[in-house]
Design an enzyme around this catalytic site. Structure first.
Site, PDB file in Angstrom:
ATOM      1  N   SER A   7       0.840  -1.198   0.000  1.00 53.85           N
ATOM      2  CA  SER A   7       0.000   0.000   0.000  1.00 53.85           C
ATOM      3  C   SER A   7       0.871   1.242   0.000  1.00 53.85           C
ATOM      4  CB  SER A   7      -0.909   0.004   1.226  1.00 53.85           C
ATOM      5  OG  SER A   7      -1.494   1.282   1.351  1.00 53.85           O
ATOM      6  N   HIS A  31      -1.058  -1.410  -4.250  1.00 53.27           N
ATOM      7  CA  HIS A  31      -2.365  -1.085  -3.680  1.00 53.27           C
ATOM      8  C   HIS A  31      -2.477   0.426  -3.483  1.00 53.27           C
ATOM      9  CE1 HIS A  31      -5.943  -2.206  -1.227  1.00 53.27           C
ATOM     10  NE2 HIS A  31      -5.590  -1.214  -0.426  1.00 53.27           N
ATOM     11  N   ASP A  33      -4.800   3.427  -2.173  1.00 46.46           N
ATOM     12  CA  ASP A  33      -5.934   3.738  -1.297  1.00 46.46           C
ATOM     13  C   ASP A  33      -6.492   5.120  -1.607  1.00 46.46           C
ATOM     14  OD1 ASP A  33      -6.193   1.471   0.537  1.00 46.46           O
ATOM     15  OD2 ASP A  33      -4.153   1.987   1.152  1.00 46.46           O
ATOM     16  N   MET A  35      -9.345   7.861  -0.648  1.00 43.81           N
ATOM     17  CA  MET A  35     -10.256   8.231   0.456  1.00 43.81           C
ATOM     18  C   MET A  35     -10.838   9.617   0.209  1.00 43.81           C
ATOM     19  SD  MET A  35      -7.861   7.112   3.603  1.00 43.81           S
ATOM     20  CE  MET A  35      -7.038   5.506   3.622  1.00 43.81           C
ATOM     21  N   HIS A  64      -8.213   0.715  -4.337  1.00 45.15           N
ATOM     22  CA  HIS A  64      -9.174   0.500  -3.251  1.00 45.15           C
ATOM     23  C   HIS A  64      -9.927   1.811  -2.996  1.00 45.15           C
ATOM     24  CE1 HIS A  64      -9.635  -0.565   1.343  1.00 45.15           C
ATOM     25  NE2 HIS A  64     -10.797  -0.509   0.714  1.00 45.15           N
ATOM     26  N   MET A  66     -12.317   4.003  -1.124  1.00 47.46           N
ATOM     27  CA  MET A  66     -13.040   4.198   0.140  1.00 47.46           C
ATOM     28  C   MET A  66     -13.791   5.518  -0.010  1.00 47.46           C
ATOM     29  SD  MET A  66      -9.996   2.879   2.592  1.00 47.46           S
ATOM     30  CE  MET A  66      -8.800   3.068   1.272  1.00 47.46           C
ATOM     31  N   MET A 136     -11.578  -6.169   5.195  1.00 44.08           N
ATOM     32  CA  MET A 136     -10.819  -5.200   5.992  1.00 44.08           C
ATOM     33  C   MET A 136     -10.609  -5.757   7.398  1.00 44.08           C
ATOM     34  SD  MET A 136     -10.160  -2.621   4.007  1.00 44.08           S
ATOM     35  CE  MET A 136      -9.334  -1.673   5.285  1.00 44.08           C
ATOM     36  N   ASP A 172      -6.692  -6.642   4.162  1.00 48.33           N
ATOM     37  CA  ASP A 172      -6.096  -5.307   4.230  1.00 48.33           C
ATOM     38  C   ASP A 172      -6.252  -4.736   5.634  1.00 48.33           C
ATOM     39  OD1 ASP A 172      -5.199  -2.728   3.696  1.00 48.33           O
ATOM     40  OD2 ASP A 172      -6.857  -2.211   2.341  1.00 48.33           O
TER      41      ASP A 172
HETATM   42  C1  DX5 Z   1      -6.598   1.480   5.325  1.00 45.64           C
HETATM   43  C2  DX5 Z   1      -6.082   1.122   3.959  1.00 45.64           C
HETATM   44  C3  DX5 Z   1      -4.952   0.174   3.970  1.00 45.64           C
HETATM   45  C4  DX5 Z   1      -3.719   0.679   4.672  1.00 45.64           C
HETATM   46  C5  DX5 Z   1      -2.990  -0.518   5.197  1.00 45.64           C
HETATM   47  O1  DX5 Z   1      -7.787   2.159   5.198  1.00 45.64           O
HETATM   48  O2  DX5 Z   1      -7.113   0.545   3.196  1.00 45.64           O
HETATM   49  O3  DX5 Z   1      -4.643  -0.277   2.668  1.00 45.64           O
HETATM   50  O4  DX5 Z   1      -2.854   1.413   3.856  1.00 45.64           O
HETATM   51  O5  DX5 Z   1      -1.914  -0.082   5.967  1.00 45.64           O
HETATM   52  P1  DX5 Z   1      -1.226  -1.023   7.050  1.00 45.64           P
HETATM   53  O6  DX5 Z   1      -0.713  -2.237   6.330  1.00 45.64           O
HETATM   54  O7  DX5 Z   1      -0.142  -0.165   7.603  1.00 45.64           O
HETATM   55  O8  DX5 Z   1      -2.282  -1.386   8.065  1.00 45.64           O
HETATM   56 ZN    ZN Z   2      -6.555  -0.419   1.281  1.00 43.43          ZN
END
Ligand code: DX5
Ligand code: ZN
Length: 212
Positions: A7, A31, A33, A35, A64, A66, A136, A172
């Site tokens: 990520s 990956h 993310d 948001m 991903h 969110m 998750m 994740d």
């Molecule tokens: C959280 C993200 C993850 C995050 C994981 O909302 O979806 O992908 O980056 O980070 P770690 O591996 O540090 O928990």
């Molecule tokens: Zn993620």
């Protein structure tokens, strides 16, 4: 083979290209993310960043989302270079099968994610339409949180509910060598890791430990 998807949320964004090049030789996926400050209480990166990094790597873009109303932005995320779009069931509910179709019609892989409080039974009708189910193991929004072991046991439920033998079950949140091992032993075949990879002194070694 476990697909490791680092990520980039845990990257130094001032050096994004360098950070991607550090992991590129050892993994097939990355990956990303996304948001929106509404679906989760944080804002990260979006379409222009994906477009830019598409030019510097051929890694498979595991995106991903969110975000609320994912259907409004999916085409733009695909045009920016995403290979897999994973959206949240909690942001889609009844719209889920339509959104999966929207992604597949653009020739890309479709993933559906569930937050820690969502029961796998709620998505039972959609599992077999998906390429990826993302479970998750933290509340989405931030990297570096503690792994919620109770959520990992949903892997077994998803396996039971699925009749696709090529389904990718991805985990994740809070993944390290130990939590990763628990997840793969339960049947996960893809692990996302942010802090464990990017904050380790030896990135190659951290990735090798996850693969095992
Ligand atoms: C959280 C993200 C993850 C995050 C994981 O909302 O979806 O992908 O980056 O980070 P770690 O591996 O540090 O928990
Ligand atoms: Zn993620």
């Amino acid at each position: 083979m476990t697909i490791i998807s680092p990520s980039i949320l845990s990257c130094d964004f001032a050096n994004l290209e360098k950070e991607i090049k550090k992991i590129e030789p050892y993994v097939p996926w990355i990956h990303i993310d996304v948001m929106d400050g509404h679906f989760v209480p944080n804002i990260s990166i979006g379409i222009p960043v994906i477009k830019s990094i598409r030019k510097i790597t051929n890694l498979f873009f595991d995106v991903h989302l969110m975000i609320q109303n994912p259907e409004k932005y999916i085409d733009a995320f695909i045009d920016a270079g995403s290979d897999l779009i994973t959206f949240h069931y909690e942001a889609a509910r009844d719209k889920t099968p339509k959104i999966i179709e929207q992604i597949k019609n653009k020739g890309k892989k479709a993933g559906l994610s569930i937050k820690p409080n969502t029961n796998p039974n709620e998505i039972k009708d959609y599992i077999n339409l998906c390429d990826v189910i993302l479970i998750m193991t933290v509340e989405p929004g931030f990297g570096g949180q503690k792994f919620m072991e109770n959520c990992a046991y949903k892997i077994t439920d998803i396996k039971k509910l699925s009749c696709k033998n090529d389904l990718i079950i991805q985990i994740d949140g809070g993944i390290n060598d130990l939590t990763g091992k628990l997840c793969t032993s339960l049947g996960a075949n893809s692990l996302v890791a942010g802090n464990y990879i990017y904050k380790s002194k030896n990135i190659q070694n951290a990735i090798e430990l996850l693969k095992k």
